[in-house]
Design a protein around this motif. Structure first.
Motif, PDB file in Angstrom:
ATOM      1  N   LEU A   1     -17.357 -13.447  18.230  1.00  0.00           N
ATOM      2  CA  LEU A   1     -18.813 -13.399  18.440  1.00  0.00           C
ATOM      3  C   LEU A   1     -19.569 -13.454  17.121  1.00  0.00           C
ATOM      4  O   LEU A   1     -20.653 -14.044  17.037  1.00  0.00           O
ATOM      5  N   THR A   2     -19.021 -12.852  16.088  1.00  0.00           N
ATOM      6  CA  THR A   2     -19.672 -12.925  14.773  1.00  0.00           C
ATOM      7  C   THR A   2     -19.688 -14.360  14.268  1.00  0.00           C
ATOM      8  O   THR A   2     -20.693 -14.824  13.700  1.00  0.00           O
ATOM      9  N   ALA A   3     -18.579 -15.075  14.454  1.00  0.00           N
ATOM     10  CA  ALA A   3     -18.549 -16.479  14.034  1.00  0.00           C
ATOM     11  C   ALA A   3     -19.563 -17.308  14.816  1.00  0.00           C
ATOM     12  O   ALA A   3     -20.228 -18.200  14.256  1.00  0.00           O
ATOM     13  N   ALA A   4     -19.701 -17.035  16.136  1.00  0.00           N
ATOM     14  CA  ALA A   4     -20.690 -17.767  16.931  1.00  0.00           C
ATOM     15  C   ALA A   4     -22.103 -17.485  16.450  1.00  0.00           C
ATOM     16  O   ALA A   4     -22.950 -18.393  16.362  1.00  0.00           O
ATOM     17  N   LEU A   5     -22.375 -16.225  16.098  1.00  0.00           N
ATOM     18  CA  LEU A   5     -23.703 -15.886  15.591  1.00  0.00           C
ATOM     19  C   LEU A   5     -23.969 -16.560  14.255  1.00  0.00           C
ATOM     20  O   LEU A   5     -25.071 -17.076  14.001  1.00  0.00           O
ATOM     21  N   LYS A   6     -22.972 -16.584  13.377  1.00  0.00           N
ATOM     22  CA  LYS A   6     -23.154 -17.258  12.089  1.00  0.00           C
ATOM     23  C   LYS A   6     -23.389 -18.748  12.277  1.00  0.00           C
ATOM     24  O   LYS A   6     -24.210 -19.356  11.571  1.00  0.00           O
ATOM     25  N   ALA A   7     -22.673 -19.365  13.229  1.00  0.00           N
ATOM     26  CA  ALA A   7     -22.879 -20.794  13.478  1.00  0.00           C
ATOM     27  C   ALA A   7     -24.292 -21.060  13.992  1.00  0.00           C
ATOM     28  O   ALA A   7     -24.962 -22.014  13.565  1.00  0.00           O
ATOM     29  N   ALA A   8     -24.761 -20.216  14.923  1.00  0.00           N
ATOM     30  CA  ALA A   8     -26.118 -20.396  15.442  1.00  0.00           C
ATOM     31  C   ALA A   8     -27.158 -20.198  14.351  1.00  0.00           C
ATOM     32  O   ALA A   8     -28.141 -20.947  14.247  1.00  0.00           O
ATOM     33  N   ALA A   9     -26.935 -19.198  13.485  1.00  0.00           N
ATOM     34  CA  ALA A   9     -27.877 -18.958  12.387  1.00  0.00           C
ATOM     35  C   ALA A   9     -27.858 -20.110  11.389  1.00  0.00           C
ATOM     36  O   ALA A   9     -28.897 -20.501  10.844  1.00  0.00           O
ATOM     37  N   ALA A  10     -26.661 -20.678  11.138  1.00  0.00           N
ATOM     38  CA  ALA A  10     -26.579 -21.809  10.213  1.00  0.00           C
ATOM     39  C   ALA A  10     -27.310 -23.032  10.768  1.00  0.00           C
ATOM     40  O   ALA A  10     -28.018 -23.741  10.040  1.00  0.00           O
ATOM     41  N   ALA A  11     -27.141 -23.303  12.082  1.00  0.00           N
ATOM     42  CA  ALA A  11     -27.860 -24.426  12.683  1.00  0.00           C
ATOM     43  C   ALA A  11     -29.367 -24.211  12.636  1.00  0.00           C
ATOM     44  O   ALA A  11     -30.140 -25.138  12.361  1.00  0.00           O
ATOM     45  N   LEU A  12     -29.787 -22.978  12.876  1.00  0.00           N
ATOM     46  CA  LEU A  12     -31.209 -22.671  12.806  1.00  0.00           C
ATOM     47  C   LEU A  12     -31.742 -22.856  11.395  1.00  0.00           C
ATOM     48  O   LEU A  12     -32.830 -23.418  11.181  1.00  0.00           O
ATOM     49  N   ARG A  13     -30.984 -22.395  10.407  1.00  0.00           N
ATOM     50  CA  ARG A  13     -31.415 -22.564   9.025  1.00  0.00           C
ATOM     51  C   ARG A  13     -31.489 -24.037   8.628  1.00  0.00           C
ATOM     52  O   ARG A  13     -32.395 -24.472   7.923  1.00  0.00           O
ATOM     53  N   GLU A  14     -30.524 -24.834   9.123  1.00  0.00           N
ATOM     54  CA  GLU A  14     -30.544 -26.267   8.812  1.00  0.00           C
ATOM     55  C   GLU A  14     -31.762 -26.957   9.426  1.00  0.00           C
ATOM     56  O   GLU A  14     -32.410 -27.798   8.794  1.00  0.00           O
ATOM     57  N   THR A  15     -32.095 -26.581  10.668  1.00  0.00           N
ATOM     58  CA  THR A  15     -33.268 -27.172  11.315  1.00  0.00           C
ATOM     59  C   THR A  15     -34.550 -26.791  10.578  1.00  0.00           C
ATOM     60  O   THR A  15     -35.443 -27.624  10.387  1.00  0.00           O
ATOM     61  N   ARG A  16     -34.646 -25.557  10.157  1.00  0.00           N
ATOM     62  CA  ARG A  16     -35.836 -25.149   9.403  1.00  0.00           C
ATOM     63  C   ARG A  16     -35.940 -25.921   8.089  1.00  0.00           C
ATOM     64  O   ARG A  16     -37.030 -26.320   7.665  1.00  0.00           O
ATOM     65  N   GLY A  17     -34.797 -26.130   7.441  1.00  0.00           N
ATOM     66  CA  GLY A  17     -34.831 -26.902   6.205  1.00  0.00           C
ATOM     67  C   GLY A  17     -35.274 -28.328   6.442  1.00  0.00           C
ATOM     68  O   GLY A  17     -36.057 -28.899   5.643  1.00  0.00           O
ATOM     69  N   SER A  18     -34.787 -28.949   7.539  1.00  0.00           N
ATOM     70  CA  SER A  18     -35.210 -30.319   7.825  1.00  0.00           C
ATOM     71  C   SER A  18     -36.687 -30.377   8.172  1.00  0.00           C
ATOM     72  O   SER A  18     -37.381 -31.337   7.794  1.00  0.00           O
ATOM     73  N   ILE A  19     -37.193 -29.362   8.877  1.00  0.00           N
ATOM     74  CA  ILE A  19     -38.634 -29.327   9.181  1.00  0.00           C
ATOM     75  C   ILE A  19     -39.446 -29.241   7.894  1.00  0.00           C
ATOM     76  O   ILE A  19     -40.465 -29.935   7.726  1.00  0.00           O
TER      77      ILE A  19
ATOM     78  N   ASP B   1     -42.460 -38.749  13.787  1.00  0.00           N
ATOM     79  CA  ASP B   1     -41.650 -38.668  15.011  1.00  0.00           C
ATOM     80  C   ASP B   1     -40.424 -37.782  14.806  1.00  0.00           C
ATOM     81  O   ASP B   1     -40.057 -36.987  15.680  1.00  0.00           O
ATOM     82  N   ALA B   2     -39.784 -37.916  13.629  1.00  0.00           N
ATOM     83  CA  ALA B   2     -38.630 -37.070  13.343  1.00  0.00           C
ATOM     84  C   ALA B   2     -39.030 -35.602  13.255  1.00  0.00           C
ATOM     85  O   ALA B   2     -38.286 -34.709  13.686  1.00  0.00           O
ATOM     86  N   LEU B   3     -40.208 -35.324  12.709  1.00  0.00           N
ATOM     87  CA  LEU B   3     -40.694 -33.944  12.615  1.00  0.00           C
ATOM     88  C   LEU B   3     -40.945 -33.362  14.002  1.00  0.00           C
ATOM     89  O   LEU B   3     -40.630 -32.189  14.269  1.00  0.00           O
ATOM     90  N   LYS B   4     -41.480 -34.160  14.923  1.00  0.00           N
ATOM     91  CA  LYS B   4     -41.702 -33.687  16.286  1.00  0.00           C
ATOM     92  C   LYS B   4     -40.372 -33.345  16.961  1.00  0.00           C
ATOM     93  O   LYS B   4     -40.258 -32.327  17.646  1.00  0.00           O
ATOM     94  N   VAL B   5     -39.370 -34.193  16.758  1.00  0.00           N
ATOM     95  CA  VAL B   5     -38.062 -33.922  17.356  1.00  0.00           C
ATOM     96  C   VAL B   5     -37.468 -32.632  16.797  1.00  0.00           C
ATOM     97  O   VAL B   5     -36.906 -31.805  17.530  1.00  0.00           O
ATOM     98  N   ALA B   6     -37.593 -32.452  15.470  1.00  0.00           N
ATOM     99  CA  ALA B   6     -37.048 -31.235  14.856  1.00  0.00           C
ATOM    100  C   ALA B   6     -37.760 -29.991  15.369  1.00  0.00           C
ATOM    101  O   ALA B   6     -37.134 -28.953  15.592  1.00  0.00           O
ATOM    102  N   ARG B   7     -39.065 -30.082  15.542  1.00  0.00           N
ATOM    103  CA  ARG B   7     -39.791 -28.936  16.069  1.00  0.00           C
ATOM    104  C   ARG B   7     -39.382 -28.626  17.504  1.00  0.00           C
ATOM    105  O   ARG B   7     -39.338 -27.459  17.909  1.00  0.00           O
ATOM    106  N   GLU B   8     -39.118 -29.644  18.302  1.00  0.00           N
ATOM    107  CA  GLU B   8     -38.666 -29.403  19.670  1.00  0.00           C
ATOM    108  C   GLU B   8     -37.292 -28.737  19.691  1.00  0.00           C
ATOM    109  O   GLU B   8     -36.977 -27.979  20.610  1.00  0.00           O
ATOM    110  N   GLU B   9     -36.453 -29.003  18.697  1.00  0.00           N
ATOM    111  CA  GLU B   9     -35.124 -28.397  18.643  1.00  0.00           C
ATOM    112  C   GLU B   9     -35.156 -26.973  18.097  1.00  0.00           C
ATOM    113  O   GLU B   9     -34.180 -26.231  18.261  1.00  0.00           O
TER     114      GLU B   9
END
Length: 788
Positions: free
Chosen positions: A575-593, A653-661
Motif C-alpha cells: 500500500l505504501t508503494a501504491a501511495l508513492k506511485a499515486a503521489a508521483a503521478a500527481l506530482r508529474e501532472t502538476r509539473g506538466s501543468i 489544448d494540452a493544458l486543458k487535458v492536463a487539468r482534466e487529469e
C-alpha cells in the motif's frame, strides 16, 4: 440559526444524614424538597411543605466520569462541530462546584469537567485526520468586580481588561491572553498554572472556598484540508466555576473574607435579576450591571449551547439554600439560546474565497462558450494594451472612420469598457475643439491688431461711412509676415501613426492552474511522502477503537508502530508503494501543468509582439498602395504569427487535458492514503496488546536499560519508573501527570518547559487582600492566645 433550550442538571453532595428532606423521582429528573412547618406559626398554618421541580437530569452519588458523560460530552461534541458552548456550576458554598469543574486532588480518577473536556477535545482532533485544528486557551478571574488574567505575564493586575462587544454583538474580554496549545499536556499545564493564581479562603462550611468566579475558555479553529486557506470555523467553550452564595450567619466570616462574600452575593443577585428578565422576555436585560453577567451574556441568551449544573447540599440545615438554588435553576431552564456555526470573518480568508469563486465562475463561462460554439471570450480585466486599442477604435468611430461592428460586443465587461472609452474620447475631443477655437480667436485678434498698427490712418473708417469690406463677408484682417500655420495636432489631425490594429485580437494570457494543499494533504501529495500520523479508523468497532486509543496514548507511539507497519508488513509495503506511485503521478501532472502554463503565457506574449509589429508594418505602408501587398519582412512576421498561434492552441489544448487529469489523480492519491490508514488500523486491531505495547515501549525507550541507565541519577530513575507504571496502568493519564509535574516544577522554579512569570498575586488588589487576610489571621491568633 437553531433555537436551543438551556439544559439544567442537579448534582447532590453526599450527606451523612438520611433525613435530608430531598427526594429524587423514579424518572431521574424530578426533585422534591420537604420543608417542615414552623410550629411557632400556630394551629392555623398554610405554609407549603413540599416543593417539586423538574430538570433534565439529577446526578446523585455518581462518579466524575458519569457526571461528565451525562452533562458535558454533548457540548464538547458540538464544539468540535463549530458551535459555542458554556457549562457553569451554581450553588451555595461547599456544595461541590469546584470539585465538579476542576476535580479533587485525590487522584486522576477524581479530575473534573475541565481536564476531561481537554482530553476529549484533543482525542477528537487526533481522530479527525481530515481536518486541521488550532487550539487556544484563556483563564479569566472575576474577583471583587475586577477582571484578572490568570495566564497573563502580570496576573495580579486588571488595568488592561474590559468586557466589550464585537461587530456581531458577541461579548469578549479585551486584553485577555490567549495561549496556543497543541496537546492535552500543554492545555492542562496552562489550566493548572491558572489554578495556582485563584483566590481561596477558608470558613466554617468550606476550608478551600473560592472567593472569585473563574471562566476557563477553550478556543478551537477548524479548517478542512481542501479549503484550508479560505474557510475557518471558530468555536469556543466556556467552563465557568461560580463562587458559592454565602449566608454570613452560617459562615461567620469577618473582615476581608466578609467583603469578598458581599461582592460574591451581589454579583449572583445581579445574575438572578438578569435570568428573571430573560425568562420574562423583558425589552431591557441588565447585562451590564456586573462583570459576571457581561461575560455570560452569550451563554444566557446568545449564540451558545448552555448547560447549568445546580449543586445542592442536602443537609437539613441547608434546606433554604437548596430551595433557592433549585428555584434559580428552574428559571434558567426556561431560557433559550440561538445556535449557529461560527465562520471566521477574517478579510484575508474572505478575499481568498471570493477569488476562488470568481475563478470558478470564469471557468463556467468559458465552458458555456465552448459548448455553444462561440469563439474564446476573455472575462478578465482588460490590459493596458487592450485599453489603448479600445480607445483608438472609439476615437476612429466618433470621427466616422470605423464601423460599429469594430466595437467589442462579446462580453458585458468589454461592452462596458467600450462605453467608458467612448465617453472618455468624447470628453477629450470636446476639450481639444475648445482649445482649437481659442487658438483661432487669438490668431484673429493678433492679425487685426497688426493691420491697424501698419496703417493707423486707414484702419478705422470715418464716422457714418460704410465699410466696403463688409459686403465681401467675414474678414479677419491681415496676417503678419512672421505668422505660421498652427501645428497639425491643433487642426484636428489626431490619427496616431500606429492606431491601426488587426481586427481579430490575439487570445489572452492564461495563468497555469495549480492546487495547493495544507496540513497532511500537502505533505502527502506535494512532497510524495507517506503519512506518518495515522489514526483509529472510524469504521472500526467501538471496543477496538477504545483499545487502540489506550495503547497509542503516548505521543509518538502511533507513528513509530505505523513506520514499522509500512516497512515490515507486506501489506503495508504494498500500500505504501501504491501511495508513492499515486503521489508521483500527481506530482508529474502538476509539473506538466506548470510547464504548459508557462509555454502558453510565453506564446501569448509572442503573439502580442508579432501582432503589434504587423500592425506597424501595415500602418507604415504607402497611402496610395495596396494594403494587401506586403514586403518580405512583413510576410515573414505574418507567417511567424500563424506558427505561434498554432503552437499556442496546441499548448492550450494540452493544458486543458492536463487539468482534466489532475482531479482524478488527486482523488486516487486520497483513496490510496485512506486505504493505507484503514489497513493499518485493521492490522493493529488483530495484534495483541502485549505486542503493540512492546513495540511502542521499544520505540519510546530506545535500546533499553544498560549503560544509559547507569548514567541516570536517583530522581531521574524514579521518574522513569513512575512513567512506566502510569503507562502500564492507565495510559490515558500520562498527559495529566506530565502536566502536573510541569506545573510543580514551575511553581518551585525548576523550569520544566513552562514560561516563568511572577506569582499570581504579585500586585494589585488581590495582593492587598491576601495581605489583609494574613494580618486578620495573625490578630485572631493573638487574641486567642491572650484569652488562654
Amino acid at each position: 440559526m437553531v433555537k436551543q433550550s438551556v439544559k439544567v442538571f442537579v448534582r447532590t453532595r453526599p450527606t451523612a444524614t438520611s433525613g435530608s428532606g430531598i427526594k429524587i423521582g423514579p424518572d431521574g429528573q424530578s426533585v422534591s424538597v420537604n420543608v417542615p412547618k414552623d410550629e411557632s406559626a400556630g394551629i392555623i398554618n398554610n405554609q407549603q411543605e413540599t416543593f417539586s421541580f423538574k430538570f433534565d437530569g439529577v446526578l446523585e452519588n455518581v462518579s466524575q466520569e458519569e457526571a461528565y458523560t451525562t452533562v458535558a460530552h454533548e457540548v464538547v461534541d458540538s464544539l468540535m462541530s463549530g458551535y459555542n458552548g458554556t457549562i457553569f456550576c451554581y450553588g451555595q458554598t461547599g456544595a461541590g462546584k469546584t470539585f465538579t469543574m476542576s476535580g479533587g486532588g485525590a487522584g486522576y480518577a477524581h479530575r473534573g469537567i475541565i481536564p476531561r473536556a481537554l482530553y476529549h477535545i484533543f482525542r477528537e482532533i487526533d481522530l479527525r485526520v481530515d481536518k486541521m485544528y488550532r487550539v487556544h486557551v484563556s483563564y479569566l478571574e472575576i474577583y471583587n468586580e475586577q477582571l484578572y488574567d490568570l495566564l497573563g505575564d502580570t496576573p495580579g493586575t486588571s488595568d488592561s481588561l474590559a468586557v466589550l462587544e464585537d461587530s456581531n454583538n458577541n461579548a469578549y474580554v479585551r486584553g485577555l491572553t490567549l495561549i496556543p496549545v497543541s496537546s492535552e499536556e500543554e492545555a492542562l499545564a496552562q489550566f493548572f498554572l491558572g489554578e495556582q493564581g485563584r483566590t481561596n479562603a477558608g470558613h466554617v462550611l468550606n476550608a478551600e472556598s473560592s472567593r472569585s468566579h473563574t471562566v476557563f475558555t477553550v478556543h478551537v479553529e477548524m479548517r478542512t484540508s481542501e479549503a484550508a486557506s479560505e474557510r475557518a470555523i471558530l468555536s469556543k467553550i466556556n467552563l465557568v466555576d461560580l463562587a458559592g452564595s454565602e449566608r454570613t450567619k452560617k459562615t461567620n466570616v469577618t473582615g476581608q473574607t466578609l467583603k469578598e462574600a458581599q461582592f460574591i452575593n451581589r454579583s449572583l443577585s445581579f445574575l438572578e435579576q438578569t435570568v428573571n428578565a430573560l425568562s420574562r422576555k423583558d425589552s431591557y436585560v441588565p447585562f451590564r450591571q456586573t462583570k459576571l453577567t457581561a461575560v455570560l451574556r452569550d451563554a444566557l441568551g446568545g449564540n451558545c449551547k448552555t448547560i447549568m449544573i445546580a449543586n445542592i447540599w442536602g443537609e437539613p440545615s441547608h434546606t433554604e439554600e437548596t430551595l433557592s438554588t433549585l428555584r434559580f435553576a428552574s428559571r434558567v431552564r426556561t431560557l433559550t439560546t440561538d445556535l449557529a456555526v461560527n465562520e471566521s470573518n477574517d478579510p484575508g480568508l474572505l478575499l481568498r474565497r471570493y477569488e476562488r469563486q470568481l475563478k470558478e465562475l470564469k471557468a463556467e463561462l468559458a465552458m458555456r462558450d465552448t459548448l455553444g460554439g462561440r469563439a474564446r471570450v476573455s472575462y478578465d480585466d482588460l490590459t493596458d494594451d487592450e485599453l489603448r486599442e479600445l480607445h483608438g477604435i472609439a476615437r476612429r468611430f466618433l470621427q466616422g472612420q470605423a464601423e460599429p461592428e469594430e466595437l467589442p460586443a462579446d462580453s458585458l465587461k468589454r461592452v462596458r469598457e467600450a462605453y467608458k472609452a467612448l465617453r472618455a474620447v468624447h470628453v477629450a475631443l470636446k476639450s481639444e475643439m475648445a482649445q482649437q477655437l481659442a487658438t483661432l480667436q487669438r490668431a484673429t485678434e493678433d492679425g487685426a491688431a497688426a493691420a491697424g498698427a501698419q496703417n493707423p490712418m486707414t484702419s478705422l473708417p470715418g464716422v457714418g461711412d460704410v465699410d466696403p469690406r463688409a459686403a465681401a463677408g467675414f474678414t479677419v484682417g491681415q496676417a503678419p509676415l512672421d505668422a505660421r500655420p498652427p501645428p497639425r495636432s491643433e487642426l484636428g489631425d489626431h490619427h496616431p501613426p500606429h492606431a491601426q490594429t488587426t481586427a481579430l485580437g490575439p487570445p489572452p494570457i492564461l495563468k497555469p492552474q495549480s492546487s495547493h494543499y495544507t496540513g497532511d494533504a500537502a505533505s502527502t501529495f506535494g512532497d510524495a511522502s507517506v503519512p506518518d500520523s495515522p489514526s483509529i479508523a472510524r469504521g472500526s468497532g467501538a471496543a477496538a477503537a477504545t483499545r487502540l486509543a489506550g495503547i497509542f496514548a503516548v505521543p509518538g507511539d502511533r507513528n513509530a508502530i505505523f513506520r514499522r507497519y509500512k516497512s515490515d508488513v507486506p501489506e503495508g509495503r504494498e500500500l505504501t508503494a501504491a501511495l508513492k506511485a499515486a503521489a508521483a503521478a500527481l506530482r508529474e501532472t502538476r509539473g506538466s501543468i506548470k510547464t504548459l502554463g508557462e509555454a502558453v503565457n510565453g506564446a501569448k506574449r509572442r503573439v502580442d509582439e508579432l501582432s503589434a509589429a504587423v500592425s506597424q508594418k501595415r500602418s507604415a505602408a504607402p497611402a496610395g498602395g495596396d494594403g494587401e501587398v506586403l514586403d518580405s519582412e512583413a510576410y515573414a512576421l505574418v507567417q511567424e504569427l500563424k506558427t505561434v498561434k498554432a503552437q499556442y492552441r496546441a499548448d492550450f489544448d494540452a493544458l486543458k487535458v492536463a487539468r482534466e487529469e489532475l482531479e482524478p489523480q488527486i482523488q486516487a492519491a486520497s483513496l490510496a492514503r485512506a486505504a493505507l490508514l484503514e489497513a493499518f488500523d485493521r492490522w493493529a486491531a488483530t495484534q495483541s496488546d502485549a505486542t503493540l505495547k512492546r513495540m511502542a515501549a521499544t520505540a519510546r525507550n530506545g535500546p533499553g536499560p544498560g549503560d544509559e541507565e547507569d548514567e541516570l541519577d536517583a530522581g531521574e530513575a524514579f521518574e522513569r519508573m513512575q512513567l512506566t507504571r502510569i503507562t502500564e496502568q492507565d495510559p490515558d493519564s500520562l498527559a495529566y501527570h506530565a502536566a502536573m509535574r510541569r506545573t510543580a516544577l514551575t511553581a518551585h522554579g525548576g523550569g520544566g518547559g513552562a514560561t516563568s512569570r511572577p506569582p499570581a498575586g504579585a500586585g494589585g488588589a488581590k495582593a492587598a487582600a491576601a495581605a489583609t487576610r494574613r494580618m486578620e489571621a495573625t490578630q485572631a491568633l493573638n487574641r486567642a492566645g491572650v484569652r488562654m
